[in-house]
Scaffold this active site. Structure first.
Site, PDB file in Angstrom:
ATOM      1  N   TYR A 136      -9.576  47.884  28.054  1.00 50.22           N
ATOM      2  CA  TYR A 136     -10.439  47.278  29.070  1.00 50.22           C
ATOM      3  C   TYR A 136      -9.633  47.097  30.347  1.00 50.22           C
ATOM      4  O   TYR A 136      -8.550  46.502  30.330  1.00 50.22           O
ATOM      5  CB  TYR A 136     -10.985  45.927  28.609  1.00 50.22           C
ATOM      6  CG  TYR A 136     -12.055  45.388  29.535  1.00 50.22           C
ATOM      7  CD1 TYR A 136     -13.397  45.613  29.273  1.00 50.22           C
ATOM      8  CD2 TYR A 136     -11.718  44.699  30.702  1.00 50.22           C
ATOM      9  CE1 TYR A 136     -14.383  45.148  30.131  1.00 50.22           C
ATOM     10  CE2 TYR A 136     -12.692  44.241  31.562  1.00 50.22           C
ATOM     11  CZ  TYR A 136     -14.023  44.470  31.280  1.00 50.22           C
ATOM     12  OH  TYR A 136     -14.998  44.024  32.135  1.00 50.22           O
ATOM     13  N   GLN A 197     -20.622  43.482  27.159  1.00 52.13           N
ATOM     14  CA  GLN A 197     -21.336  44.638  26.619  1.00 52.13           C
ATOM     15  C   GLN A 197     -20.389  45.814  26.373  1.00 52.13           C
ATOM     16  O   GLN A 197     -20.581  46.585  25.423  1.00 52.13           O
ATOM     17  CB  GLN A 197     -22.480  45.046  27.549  1.00 52.13           C
ATOM     18  CG  GLN A 197     -22.082  45.434  28.958  1.00 52.13           C
ATOM     19  CD  GLN A 197     -22.040  44.243  29.915  1.00 52.13           C
ATOM     20  OE1 GLN A 197     -21.937  43.093  29.486  1.00 52.13           O
ATOM     21  NE2 GLN A 197     -22.118  44.523  31.203  1.00 52.13           N
ATOM     22  N   ASN A 220     -12.318  38.769  32.155  1.00 51.02           N
ATOM     23  CA  ASN A 220     -12.768  37.417  32.482  1.00 51.02           C
ATOM     24  C   ASN A 220     -13.166  36.654  31.218  1.00 51.02           C
ATOM     25  O   ASN A 220     -12.940  37.117  30.093  1.00 51.02           O
ATOM     26  CB  ASN A 220     -13.918  37.472  33.490  1.00 51.02           C
ATOM     27  CG  ASN A 220     -15.128  38.222  32.951  1.00 51.02           C
ATOM     28  OD1 ASN A 220     -15.296  38.428  31.733  1.00 51.02           O
ATOM     29  ND2 ASN A 220     -16.002  38.653  33.850  1.00 51.02           N
ATOM     30  N   SER A 243      -2.061  33.055  33.816  1.00 53.49           N
ATOM     31  CA  SER A 243      -0.682  33.510  33.965  1.00 53.49           C
ATOM     32  C   SER A 243       0.268  32.334  34.137  1.00 53.49           C
ATOM     33  O   SER A 243      -0.116  31.261  34.628  1.00 53.49           O
ATOM     34  CB  SER A 243      -0.582  34.443  35.170  1.00 53.49           C
ATOM     35  OG  SER A 243       0.679  35.063  35.213  1.00 53.49           O
ATOM     36  N   GLN A 265       2.882  34.069  40.756  1.00 52.98           N
ATOM     37  CA  GLN A 265       1.973  33.830  39.633  1.00 52.98           C
ATOM     38  C   GLN A 265       0.863  32.860  39.995  1.00 52.98           C
ATOM     39  O   GLN A 265      -0.263  32.981  39.508  1.00 52.98           O
ATOM     40  CB  GLN A 265       2.753  33.302  38.420  1.00 52.98           C
ATOM     41  CG  GLN A 265       3.747  34.295  37.861  1.00 52.98           C
ATOM     42  CD  GLN A 265       3.113  35.645  37.587  1.00 52.98           C
ATOM     43  OE1 GLN A 265       2.230  35.775  36.739  1.00 52.98           O
ATOM     44  NE2 GLN A 265       3.541  36.666  38.312  1.00 52.98           N
ATOM     45  N   HIS A 268      -2.538  34.315  41.095  1.00 49.42           N
ATOM     46  CA  HIS A 268      -3.441  34.982  40.164  1.00 49.42           C
ATOM     47  C   HIS A 268      -4.730  34.206  39.939  1.00 49.42           C
ATOM     48  O   HIS A 268      -5.808  34.797  39.819  1.00 49.42           O
ATOM     49  CB  HIS A 268      -2.754  35.170  38.806  1.00 49.42           C
ATOM     50  CG  HIS A 268      -1.927  36.413  38.712  1.00 49.42           C
ATOM     51  ND1 HIS A 268      -2.450  37.667  38.816  1.00 49.42           N
ATOM     52  CD2 HIS A 268      -0.593  36.577  38.509  1.00 49.42           C
ATOM     53  CE1 HIS A 268      -1.484  38.565  38.689  1.00 49.42           C
ATOM     54  NE2 HIS A 268      -0.356  37.932  38.510  1.00 49.42           N
ATOM     55  N   GLU A 333       4.992  32.644  29.516  1.00 47.58           N
ATOM     56  CA  GLU A 333       4.736  34.072  29.602  1.00 47.58           C
ATOM     57  C   GLU A 333       5.908  34.785  30.289  1.00 47.58           C
ATOM     58  O   GLU A 333       6.417  35.786  29.797  1.00 47.58           O
ATOM     59  CB  GLU A 333       3.442  34.296  30.392  1.00 47.58           C
ATOM     60  CG  GLU A 333       3.068  35.756  30.582  1.00 47.58           C
ATOM     61  CD  GLU A 333       1.868  35.912  31.493  1.00 47.58           C
ATOM     62  OE1 GLU A 333       1.283  37.015  31.491  1.00 47.58           O
ATOM     63  OE2 GLU A 333       1.507  34.961  32.222  1.00 47.58           O
ATOM     64  N   HIS A 334       6.318  34.264  31.445  1.00 48.45           N
ATOM     65  CA  HIS A 334       7.440  34.823  32.198  1.00 48.45           C
ATOM     66  C   HIS A 334       8.510  33.751  32.388  1.00 48.45           C
ATOM     67  O   HIS A 334       8.188  32.631  32.801  1.00 48.45           O
ATOM     68  CB  HIS A 334       7.005  35.292  33.595  1.00 48.45           C
ATOM     69  CG  HIS A 334       5.825  36.208  33.596  1.00 48.45           C
ATOM     70  ND1 HIS A 334       4.550  35.785  33.913  1.00 48.45           N
ATOM     71  CD2 HIS A 334       5.735  37.533  33.337  1.00 48.45           C
ATOM     72  CE1 HIS A 334       3.718  36.809  33.850  1.00 48.45           C
ATOM     73  NE2 HIS A 334       4.400  37.886  33.486  1.00 48.45           N
ATOM     74  N   ASP A 367       6.037  43.374  36.536  1.00 50.01           N
ATOM     75  CA  ASP A 367       4.603  43.654  36.626  1.00 50.01           C
ATOM     76  C   ASP A 367       4.323  45.118  36.902  1.00 50.01           C
ATOM     77  O   ASP A 367       3.235  45.609  36.575  1.00 50.01           O
ATOM     78  CB  ASP A 367       3.976  42.813  37.741  1.00 50.01           C
ATOM     79  CG  ASP A 367       3.657  41.395  37.293  1.00 50.01           C
ATOM     80  OD1 ASP A 367       3.623  41.149  36.078  1.00 50.01           O
ATOM     81  OD2 ASP A 367       3.436  40.539  38.167  1.00 50.01           O
ATOM     82  N   GLU A 421      -1.692  32.106 -13.341  1.00 42.26           N
ATOM     83  CA  GLU A 421      -2.674  31.893 -12.279  1.00 42.26           C
ATOM     84  C   GLU A 421      -4.106  31.978 -12.787  1.00 42.26           C
ATOM     85  O   GLU A 421      -5.049  31.881 -11.998  1.00 42.26           O
ATOM     86  CB  GLU A 421      -2.446  32.904 -11.160  1.00 42.26           C
ATOM     87  CG  GLU A 421      -1.114  32.693 -10.443  1.00 42.26           C
ATOM     88  CD  GLU A 421      -0.911  33.618  -9.258  1.00 42.26           C
ATOM     89  OE1 GLU A 421      -1.755  34.520  -9.055  1.00 42.26           O
ATOM     90  OE2 GLU A 421       0.076  33.428  -8.527  1.00 42.26           O
ATOM     91  N   HIS A 426      -6.427  40.589 -14.224  1.00 37.51           N
ATOM     92  CA  HIS A 426      -5.124  41.053 -13.744  1.00 37.51           C
ATOM     93  C   HIS A 426      -4.205  41.316 -14.934  1.00 37.51           C
ATOM     94  O   HIS A 426      -3.564  42.363 -15.047  1.00 37.51           O
ATOM     95  CB  HIS A 426      -4.476  40.002 -12.833  1.00 37.51           C
ATOM     96  CG  HIS A 426      -5.009  39.953 -11.441  1.00 37.51           C
ATOM     97  ND1 HIS A 426      -6.301  39.613 -11.156  1.00 37.51           N
ATOM     98  CD2 HIS A 426      -4.400  40.200 -10.244  1.00 37.51           C
ATOM     99  CE1 HIS A 426      -6.480  39.631  -9.841  1.00 37.51           C
ATOM    100  NE2 HIS A 426      -5.344  39.999  -9.277  1.00 37.51           N
TER     101      HIS A 426
END
Length: 533
Positions: A136, A197, A220, A243, A265, A268, A333-334, A367, A421, A426
């Site tokens: 995506y 969708q 999003n 971010s 950052q 963003h 993250e960074h 990046d 068990e 088994h």
């Protein structure tokens, strides 16, 4: 009183721990209405396929798409390469080469690797790429060709059979650099669809859009919610949040550089988080002033200002070791280590998505052109997650093979555990084979096992002269037969763990310090095993 421009914290404050923990919390918006809307879209696409997909695309992207124009043609992709800025295409080519090279280095040895232990059991694994992956890529106001490279190239290096890309094209428009990046990354098919969708179409497939094994890429709230709802039907990369950047800086830094890194950052998203931790209070003051100066020059200043006010912070720590402990807690993250000797500190930070070593390694280099994928865990999930890479597109399948002798060696232990068990079928599947291999045995009794509540405690040894412990339907056997079955006397016949479970040594020395692991040709990190033809 007006809100502060950015939080100022000091680890010497009596309530610092509480305030720092609160700072790290991200309270997601109430998504209940989005959840309901996305669930309806998913159900509709699943039921009506292309028809629903076309309706949603005409409504949300506002152009008259048809089934024939859902996918970009090869001619359109070729035209995009010509229409795109030639210098930027060359730049993308340079970046893509670095990303290809890094992920080829990251690639494990594929195929089958196995070894045989002392009992004759064949053990190993098979590594194979996924068959088809969906990517995506956001569209509309956002145009991120780097996202195409960072998601598609690792999949291609891993050997994925087909890479399918979806991206929304509001009013039929798309940045030609997106299509150019897809060509450079080896994307096979590109569809003009977006939103929940598009995720549903990739998960279930339609007459036009093929179903995929895994979906990766940012989006999003609707896209993230669709990925969350469809996880299990299809694999996903991660559930990414806003971010984040955390910068650890010593006194010998240019505050202007550090301020720019934090803003890289913050721009963003209003929910993005930018944190500076330093052991030098004057530097903290100087960075705050530089933040204010830089903001006046930025096109996204309003987004940055809200990000800094709501979730940003400048923290003064006692020393850099304490700063590293705080970074480990945040698992950002960074993480930038803007210090004189980053090699002395990066191992002190247990968790981070990516670590940028030294003052001349700003986060923005990662990046675009460094090489590793910029798709990184957020929201503290770096504690248990890793950056997107070739491993995300590879499946591991365990291989187990028993010869008749090997089953005689380890089968009785498995049978006893199955009885412990309460899984009679088994045990029956094991005992039928053991009976075939050992004519002394009478018949297995899977269905006649007493319920677990009626069994003696596991630590109680079998009475002398009884059937094999845990096997009431089997005859007593000689010590030589017990030895042949890998059972060392009566004490080993307890239902609980005992010496019988320790009869599986592997051959040879081990480079990892695990006794018995064989060492041979194929390299798998620290250990290596014999590769099959």
């Amino acid at each position: 009183m007006s809100e502060p421009f950015i939080r100022r914290l000091d680890t010497r404050q009596h309530d610092f721990a509480r305030r720092f923990e609160k700072l790290l919390l991200w309270q997601e918006d109430d998504l209940r209405e989005i959840e309901r809307s996305v669930a309806g879209i998913i159900a509709d696409v699943r039921q009506r396929g292309d028809e629903a997909l076309l309706e949603y695309t005409r409504t949300f992207d506002r152009f008259p798409i048809t089934r024939e124009t859902l996918a970009f043609s090869a001619a359109e992709a070729d035209a995009a390469m010509v229409a795109a800025d030639a210098f930027l295409v060359k730049t993308l080519e340079s970046a893509s080469r670095r990303i290809w090279d890094y992920h080829r280095w990251q690639m494990p040895t594929m195929g089958v690797s196995r070894f045989e232990d002392r009992t004759g059991v064949t053990l190993g694994q098979r590594l194979t790429p996924l068959a088809r992956v969906g990517i995506y890529v956001p569209g509309g106001l956002a145009s991120y060709p780097s996202t195409v490279l960072m998601n598609a190239i690792p999949a291609r290096v891993a050997g994925v059979g087909e890479v399918v890309m979806v991206t929304p094209t509001p009013e039929g428009r798309i940045d030609p650099l997106i299509l150019a990046a897809a060509r450079l990354a080896g994307v096979d098919r590109i569809f003009r669809i977006g939103g929940a969708q598009a995720i549903a179409a990739l998960a279930f497939g339609t007459d036009t859009v093929p179903a995929v094994d895994k979906i990766v890429g940012p989006g999003n709230h609707y896209v993230a919610t669709a990925k969350r709802q469809l996880f299990g039907r299809v694999g996903i990369d991660m559930l990414a949040g806003p971010s984040e950047i955390l910068v650890i800086a010593d006194r010998d830094n240019d505050p202007s550089w550090l301020a720019a890194d934090l803003l890289s950052q913050a721009e963003h998203d209003p929910s993005a988080q930018a944190i500076l931790i330093t052991d030098h209070s004057p530097l903290a003051d100087a960075v705050e002033e530089e933040l204010k100066a830089h903001l006046e020059l930025l096109s996204r200043r309003d987004i940055c200002r809200k990000s800094l006010a709501d979730r940003g912070a400048i923290i003064v720590a006692r020393d850099l070791q304490e700063a590293c402990r705080l970074a480990s807690q945040a698992a950002p993250e960074h993480l930038e280590l803007a210090v004189a000797d980053p090699e002395a500190y990066y191992l002190q930070v247990r968790s981070a998505g990516a670590i940028f070593l030294g003052r001349y390694t700003p986060e923005a280099i990662g990046d675009y052109v460094a090489g590793p994928s910029h798709v990184l865990p957020t929201g503290g999930s770096a504690r248990f997650s890793s950056p997107l890479g070739v491993h995300d597109f590879i499946k591991r399948t365990s291989l187990i093979g028993c010869s008749p002798a090997a089953l005689r060696g380890i089968g009785p232990a498995a049978s006893r555990l199955a009885r412990a068990e309460g899984l009679s079928a088994h045990r029956l599947s094991l005992d039928l084979r053991l009976l075939d291999l050992d004519p002394v045995r009478r018949e297995p009794t899977g269905a006649a096992d007493p319920p677990p509540t009626e069994r003696p405690p596991p630590s109680v040894p079998a009475p002398s002269g009884s059937p094999i412990a845990g096997h009431p339907g089997l005859s007593p056997v000689s010590e030589s037969t017990l030895a042949g079955l890998g059972v060392a006397g009566e004490a080993s016949d307890n239902v609980g763990p005992g010496p019988a479970l320790a009869t599986l040594p592997l051959e040879g020395p081990s480079p990892t310090g695990n006794p018995g692991q064989t060492t041979a040709a194929t390299n798998f990190g620290e250990a290596s095993f014999q590769e099959s033809p």
